[in-house]
Design an enzyme around this catalytic site. Sequence first.
Site, mmCIF file in Angstrom:
data_model
loop_
_atom_site.group_PDB
_atom_site.id
_atom_site.type_symbol
_atom_site.label_atom_id
_atom_site.label_comp_id
_atom_site.label_asym_id
_atom_site.label_seq_id
_atom_site.Cartn_x
_atom_site.Cartn_y
_atom_site.Cartn_z
ATOM 1 N N GLY A 82 2.724 2.232 11.003
ATOM 2 C CA GLY A 82 3.732 3.285 10.922
ATOM 3 C C GLY A 82 4.443 3.584 12.231
ATOM 4 C CB SER A 120 5.179 -1.904 12.168
ATOM 5 O OG SER A 120 4.813 -0.559 12.465
ATOM 6 C CG ASN A 134 -1.759 1.205 1.363
ATOM 7 O OD1 ASN A 134 -1.786 2.043 0.454
ATOM 8 N ND2 ASN A 134 -2.459 1.337 2.473
ATOM 9 C CE LYS A 171 -0.310 3.157 4.776
ATOM 10 N NZ LYS A 171 -0.241 3.257 6.227
ATOM 11 C CD GLU A 176 -3.367 -2.448 7.289
ATOM 12 O OE1 GLU A 176 -2.270 -2.685 6.771
ATOM 13 O OE2 GLU A 176 -4.007 -1.403 7.078
ATOM 14 C CD GLU A 216 -3.044 5.412 6.767
ATOM 15 O OE1 GLU A 216 -2.993 5.447 5.522
ATOM 16 O OE2 GLU A 216 -2.136 4.926 7.464
ATOM 17 C CG HIS A 222 -5.944 1.797 5.268
ATOM 18 N ND1 HIS A 222 -5.508 2.730 6.184
ATOM 19 C CD2 HIS A 222 -4.913 0.941 5.077
ATOM 20 C CE1 HIS A 222 -4.258 2.437 6.526
ATOM 21 N NE2 HIS A 222 -3.877 1.352 5.870
HETATM 22 P P1 13P Z 1 3.053 0.403 7.729
HETATM 23 O O1 13P Z 1 3.571 -0.888 7.122
HETATM 24 O O2 13P Z 1 3.806 1.613 7.256
HETATM 25 O O3 13P Z 1 2.955 0.295 9.212
HETATM 26 O O4 13P Z 1 1.568 0.610 7.173
HETATM 27 C C1 13P Z 1 0.668 -0.444 7.239
HETATM 28 C C2 13P Z 1 -0.538 -0.102 6.462
HETATM 29 O O5 13P Z 1 -1.284 0.789 6.830
HETATM 30 C C3 13P Z 1 -0.782 -0.842 5.221
HETATM 31 O O6 13P Z 1 -2.062 -0.618 4.741
#
Ligand code: 13P
Length: 244
Positions: A174, A206, A11, A13, A168, A100, A98
């Site tokens: 992150g 992570s 992803n 982002k 997740e 976010e 997600h």
């Molecule tokens: P990270 O791997 O940067 O922690 O992000 C995970 C994520 O949100 C994947 O969709």
Amino acid sequence: MSARRMLIAGNWKMNGLCADGLALAKDITARAAAGAPRCDLLVCPPATLLCSVGEAIAGSAVALGGQDCAAAEKGAFTGDVSAEMLKDAGCAYVILGHSERRQMHAESDAQVRDKVAAAWRAGLVAILCVGETRAEREAGQEQAVCCSQLSGSLPDGADAARLVIAYEPVWAIGTGLTPTLADITDIHRAIRAAIPAGTRILYGGSVNPRNAAEILALNEVDGALVGGASLKGEDFWAIAEACG
Ligand code: 13P
């Protein structure tokens, strides 16, 4: 490792301009061509890069996915991208729900459910994300939260061929933090009890080349949804290589 084929999904982002996005896609494609991956591979670039990345990975073992879609097929929805548009751009998958999107765009379970239905309407595999916040984890509510998000976000008619779940935990995204292996197993088991047999459940939060092998070795884990580490071809490939 389970009988289900592993999926390693990147992803990206909101990262990547044309030049670096293309370079990353080509790097991953070249590694996949040279390395005979033991898993399915997926990259989910920002919408602006879908067509160019799609061209760069055409004919390779790497599939293309979107990061979100609208529920409607078309119309007056300024700024939105429909599932049909993602399909038309070459996508096979779309990430939905997600954290976010749920947090920064206040997406409700009902809205996510409509988007999953839209993905299926367009012939896409929906990667439906669930996960608890730190406060919910501290209150011991992680399983209840994930199962509630799942039941609220999953339309009727789910089947393993067009659904992937990504667990997740919000506090692990992150941050460099991850749940214990036992905690991942427990949640994946609880999720598995609520979805069709054979549906893949990814872990995300992570994941990096150092912790991927032990997470991916868990019977209940069918792959990873990778954020930060998916932006480096070397790291993304190392995670893919960690699939046993
Ligand atoms: P990270 O791997 O940067 O922690 O992000 C995970 C994520 O949100 C994947 O969709």
